[in-house]
Design a protein around this motif. Structure first.
Motif, PDB file in Angstrom:
ATOM      1  N   GLU A 212       0.762  -1.176   0.178  1.00 27.95           N
ATOM      2  CA  GLU A 212       0.005  -0.121   0.020  1.00 27.95           C
ATOM      3  C   GLU A 212       0.930   1.234  -0.063  1.00 27.95           C
ATOM      4  O   GLU A 212       2.164   1.297   0.460  1.00 27.95           O
ATOM      5  N   VAL A 213       0.291   2.200  -0.561  1.00 33.29           N
ATOM      6  CA  VAL A 213       1.039   3.633  -0.473  1.00 33.29           C
ATOM      7  C   VAL A 213       0.948   4.328   0.980  1.00 33.29           C
ATOM      8  O   VAL A 213      -0.270   4.281   1.702  1.00 33.29           O
ATOM      9  N   VAL A 214       1.958   4.449   1.835  1.00 35.50           N
ATOM     10  CA  VAL A 214       1.824   5.245   3.055  1.00 35.50           C
ATOM     11  C   VAL A 214       1.676   6.667   3.002  1.00 35.50           C
ATOM     12  O   VAL A 214       0.911   7.122   3.577  1.00 35.50           O
ATOM     13  N   ASP A 215       2.359   7.277   1.904  1.00 36.76           N
ATOM     14  CA  ASP A 215       2.151   8.803   1.798  1.00 36.76           C
ATOM     15  C   ASP A 215       2.741   9.080   0.541  1.00 36.76           C
ATOM     16  O   ASP A 215       3.526   8.468  -0.112  1.00 36.76           O
ATOM     17  N   VAL A 216       2.463  10.319  -0.195  1.00 42.30           N
ATOM     18  CA  VAL A 216       2.859  10.813  -1.259  1.00 42.30           C
ATOM     19  C   VAL A 216       2.948  12.338  -0.712  1.00 42.30           C
ATOM     20  O   VAL A 216       1.913  13.060  -0.344  1.00 42.30           O
ATOM     21  N   GLN A 217       4.042  12.985  -1.332  1.00 41.59           N
ATOM     22  CA  GLN A 217       4.498  14.345  -0.968  1.00 41.59           C
ATOM     23  C   GLN A 217       4.957  15.178  -2.214  1.00 41.59           C
ATOM     24  O   GLN A 217       5.397  14.439  -3.149  1.00 41.59           O
ATOM     25  N   GLU A 218       5.046  16.409  -2.181  1.00 38.38           N
ATOM     26  CA  GLU A 218       5.755  17.016  -3.224  1.00 38.38           C
ATOM     27  C   GLU A 218       7.257  17.009  -2.801  1.00 38.38           C
ATOM     28  O   GLU A 218       7.542  17.371  -1.536  1.00 38.38           O
ATOM     29  N   TYR A 219       7.967  16.768  -3.767  1.00 36.00           N
ATOM     30  CA  TYR A 219       9.666  16.483  -3.349  1.00 36.00           C
ATOM     31  C   TYR A 219      10.041  17.749  -3.192  1.00 36.00           C
ATOM     32  O   TYR A 219       9.770  18.836  -3.821  1.00 36.00           O
ATOM     33  N   GLN A 220      11.009  17.752  -2.026  1.00 35.65           N
ATOM     34  CA  GLN A 220      11.731  18.858  -1.739  1.00 35.65           C
ATOM     35  C   GLN A 220      13.302  18.422  -1.732  1.00 35.65           C
ATOM     36  O   GLN A 220      13.764  17.346  -1.576  1.00 35.65           O
ATOM     37  N   GLU A 221      14.143  19.227  -2.134  1.00 30.77           N
ATOM     38  CA  GLU A 221      15.474  18.964  -2.664  1.00 30.77           C
ATOM     39  C   GLU A 221      16.474  18.715  -1.364  1.00 30.77           C
ATOM     40  O   GLU A 221      17.248  17.913  -1.305  1.00 30.77           O
ATOM     41  N   LYS A 222      16.048  19.429  -0.161  1.00 37.18           N
ATOM     42  CA  LYS A 222      17.082  19.518   0.773  1.00 37.18           C
ATOM     43  C   LYS A 222      16.159  18.518   1.896  1.00 37.18           C
ATOM     44  O   LYS A 222      15.282  18.018   1.354  1.00 37.18           O
ATOM     45  N   GLY A 223      17.171  18.034   2.688  1.00 37.79           N
ATOM     46  CA  GLY A 223      16.665  17.392   3.728  1.00 37.79           C
ATOM     47  C   GLY A 223      16.934  15.592   3.475  1.00 37.79           C
ATOM     48  O   GLY A 223      17.772  15.388   2.343  1.00 37.79           O
ATOM     49  N   SER A 224      16.612  14.826   4.163  1.00 39.58           N
ATOM     50  CA  SER A 224      16.671  13.195   3.927  1.00 39.58           C
ATOM     51  C   SER A 224      15.113  12.781   4.136  1.00 39.58           C
ATOM     52  O   SER A 224      14.375  13.485   4.221  1.00 39.58           O
ATOM     53  N   ILE A 225      15.072  11.466   3.977  1.00 41.00           N
ATOM     54  CA  ILE A 225      13.801  10.689   4.000  1.00 41.00           C
ATOM     55  C   ILE A 225      14.030   9.584   5.339  1.00 41.00           C
ATOM     56  O   ILE A 225      14.986   9.143   5.830  1.00 41.00           O
ATOM     57  N   LEU A 226      12.986   9.852   6.176  1.00 38.88           N
ATOM     58  CA  LEU A 226      12.769   8.813   7.242  1.00 38.88           C
ATOM     59  C   LEU A 226      11.798   7.867   6.984  1.00 38.88           C
ATOM     60  O   LEU A 226      10.574   8.475   6.704  1.00 38.88           O
ATOM     61  N   PHE A 227      12.188   6.540   7.210  1.00 40.10           N
ATOM     62  CA  PHE A 227      11.050   5.409   7.402  1.00 40.10           C
ATOM     63  C   PHE A 227      11.212   4.876   8.608  1.00 40.10           C
ATOM     64  O   PHE A 227      12.059   4.756   9.471  1.00 40.10           O
ATOM     65  N   VAL A 228       9.718   4.619   9.170  1.00 39.78           N
ATOM     66  CA  VAL A 228       9.643   3.889  10.431  1.00 39.78           C
ATOM     67  C   VAL A 228       8.876   2.902  10.171  1.00 39.78           C
ATOM     68  O   VAL A 228       7.784   2.717   9.447  1.00 39.78           O
ATOM     69  N   SER A 229       9.314   1.696  10.896  1.00 40.33           N
ATOM     70  CA  SER A 229       8.615   0.363  10.574  1.00 40.33           C
ATOM     71  C   SER A 229       7.998  -0.022  11.806  1.00 40.33           C
ATOM     72  O   SER A 229       8.026   0.647  12.831  1.00 40.33           O
ATOM     73  N   LYS A 230       6.981  -0.760  11.871  1.00 39.03           N
ATOM     74  CA  LYS A 230       5.868  -1.164  12.672  1.00 39.03           C
ATOM     75  C   LYS A 230       6.643  -1.926  13.870  1.00 39.03           C
ATOM     76  O   LYS A 230       6.278  -2.057  14.865  1.00 39.03           O
ATOM     77  N   GLN A 231       7.918  -2.752  13.434  1.00 39.23           N
ATOM     78  CA  GLN A 231       8.781  -3.044  14.536  1.00 39.23           C
ATOM     79  C   GLN A 231       9.684  -2.038  15.091  1.00 39.23           C
ATOM     80  O   GLN A 231      10.691  -2.531  15.818  1.00 39.23           O
ATOM     81  N   SER A 232       9.274  -0.685  14.998  1.00 38.61           N
ATOM     82  CA  SER A 232      10.219   0.240  15.755  1.00 38.61           C
ATOM     83  C   SER A 232      11.600   0.568  14.937  1.00 38.61           C
ATOM     84  O   SER A 232      12.289   1.188  15.611  1.00 38.61           O
ATOM     85  N   MET A 233      11.706   0.044  13.889  1.00 37.34           N
ATOM     86  CA  MET A 233      12.895   0.399  13.157  1.00 37.34           C
ATOM     87  C   MET A 233      12.803   1.775  12.507  1.00 37.34           C
ATOM     88  O   MET A 233      11.761   2.073  11.720  1.00 37.34           O
ATOM     89  N   VAL A 234      13.927   2.441  12.459  1.00 35.39           N
ATOM     90  CA  VAL A 234      13.764   4.016  11.856  1.00 35.39           C
ATOM     91  C   VAL A 234      15.111   3.966  11.050  1.00 35.39           C
ATOM     92  O   VAL A 234      16.557   3.717  11.321  1.00 35.39           O
ATOM     93  N   LEU A 235      14.771   4.229   9.786  1.00 34.24           N
ATOM     94  CA  LEU A 235      16.160   4.619   8.756  1.00 34.24           C
ATOM     95  C   LEU A 235      15.773   6.010   8.183  1.00 34.24           C
ATOM     96  O   LEU A 235      14.740   6.456   7.643  1.00 34.24           O
ATOM     97  N   ASN A 236      17.195   6.712   8.314  1.00 33.03           N
ATOM     98  CA  ASN A 236      17.221   8.035   7.640  1.00 33.03           C
ATOM     99  C   ASN A 236      18.191   8.131   6.834  1.00 33.03           C
ATOM    100  O   ASN A 236      19.407   7.932   6.989  1.00 33.03           O
ATOM    101  N   PHE A 237      17.750   8.184   5.484  1.00 29.13           N
ATOM    102  CA  PHE A 237      18.654   8.044   4.423  1.00 29.13           C
ATOM    103  C   PHE A 237      18.689   9.075   3.355  1.00 29.13           C
ATOM    104  O   PHE A 237      17.639  10.125   3.267  1.00 29.13           O
ATOM    105  N   GLU A 238      19.702   9.342   2.607  1.00 29.67           N
ATOM    106  CA  GLU A 238      19.967  10.550   1.662  1.00 29.67           C
ATOM    107  C   GLU A 238      19.109  10.327   0.354  1.00 29.67           C
ATOM    108  O   GLU A 238      18.572   9.058   0.178  1.00 29.67           O
ATOM    109  N   LYS A 239      18.762  11.429  -0.032  1.00 31.12           N
ATOM    110  CA  LYS A 239      18.073  11.421  -1.372  1.00 31.12           C
ATOM    111  C   LYS A 239      18.604  11.311  -2.583  1.00 31.12           C
ATOM    112  O   LYS A 239      18.099  11.202  -3.560  1.00 31.12           O
ATOM    113  N   THR A 240      19.967  11.440  -2.518  1.00 30.88           N
ATOM    114  CA  THR A 240      20.897  11.518  -3.738  1.00 30.88           C
ATOM    115  C   THR A 240      20.898  10.559  -4.739  1.00 30.88           C
ATOM    116  O   THR A 240      20.788  10.676  -6.003  1.00 30.88           O
TER     117      THR A 240
END
Length: 204
Positions: free
Chosen positions: A52-80
């Motif tokens: 399923e789609v969790v979310d859709v947003q207008e893309y921002q050049e700056k910053g990074s992407i944060l994923f949070v899983s149901k088992q409480s894992m968090v990944l903060n990764f680059e967009k490059t």
């Protein structure tokens, strides 16, 4: 099926892009103009069975992407290294999920904000995003809270100010305006007594 996001299409797209996040940890960038189609409805992103789609947003050049899983894992990764793809593509792998896990929440962030999390047993906290060091995509990430007897993760939200959360428990709604800022490795704080049926972000 349910609506995830509504957009007002601009008169000129000016190279604007959309970014999609899915429960399987996929992420996709597409040009906004890909969706300027003279059809009543059409496919926005290719999904696998059960995805399923969790979310859709207008893309921002700056910053990074944060994923949070149901088992409480968090990944903060680059967009490059997220390529721009066509409308019917499925995207690229963003988060490496353990078997049985799925993405609860995903968004674009910067390191000055906070991640608020809450379990169905009422344990929650706010964590500085800076504690989740910037990584390459398709990693497992870091654990945001040790669940154990604290239940399962049901709510996550990125914010700068104090969070505004409404929880449903014992057939009643309660507002949570005070969630303590704690470290990633802390146990969290008991914020609600009793089983939580749902948690939602609200605005007045």
């Amino acid at each position: 099926e349910k609506v995830i996001k509504l957009f007002v299409l601009p008169e000129k797209f000016d190279d604007k892009e959309l970014i999609f996040f899915t429960t399987d940890g996929m992420v996709k960038r597409s040009k906004f103009e890909e969706y300027d189609i003279a059809k009543a409805y059409f496919q926005a992103v290719k999904l696998k069975d059960g995805e399923e789609v969790v979310d859709v947003q207008e893309y921002q050049e700056k910053g990074s992407i944060l994923f949070v899983s149901k088992q409480s894992m968090v990944l903060n990764f680059e967009k490059t290294d997220i390529p721009v793809q066509g409308r019917v593509s499925g995207g690229v792998k963003g988060m490496n999920l353990d078997q049985g896990d799925s993405v609860l929440y995903a968004t674009q962030v910067d390191k000055s904000g906070f991640l608020t999390i809450l379990t169905d047993k009422g344990v929650g906290k706010r964590i500085s995003v800076a504690e989740f060091g910037l990584s390459a995509r398709y990693r497992k990430g870091l654990r945001s809270i040790s669940l154990g007897g604290k239940g399962k993760l049901i709510y996550a939200e990125f914010d700068y100010e104090k969070p505004s959360i409404a929880v449903s428990s014992n057939d009643k709604f309660k507002q949570l305006s005070e969630v303590p800022i704690l470290s990633r490795i802390s146990d969290g704080k008991q914020l609600v007594t009793g089983k939580i049926a749902g948690a939602y972000k609200y605005s007045i």
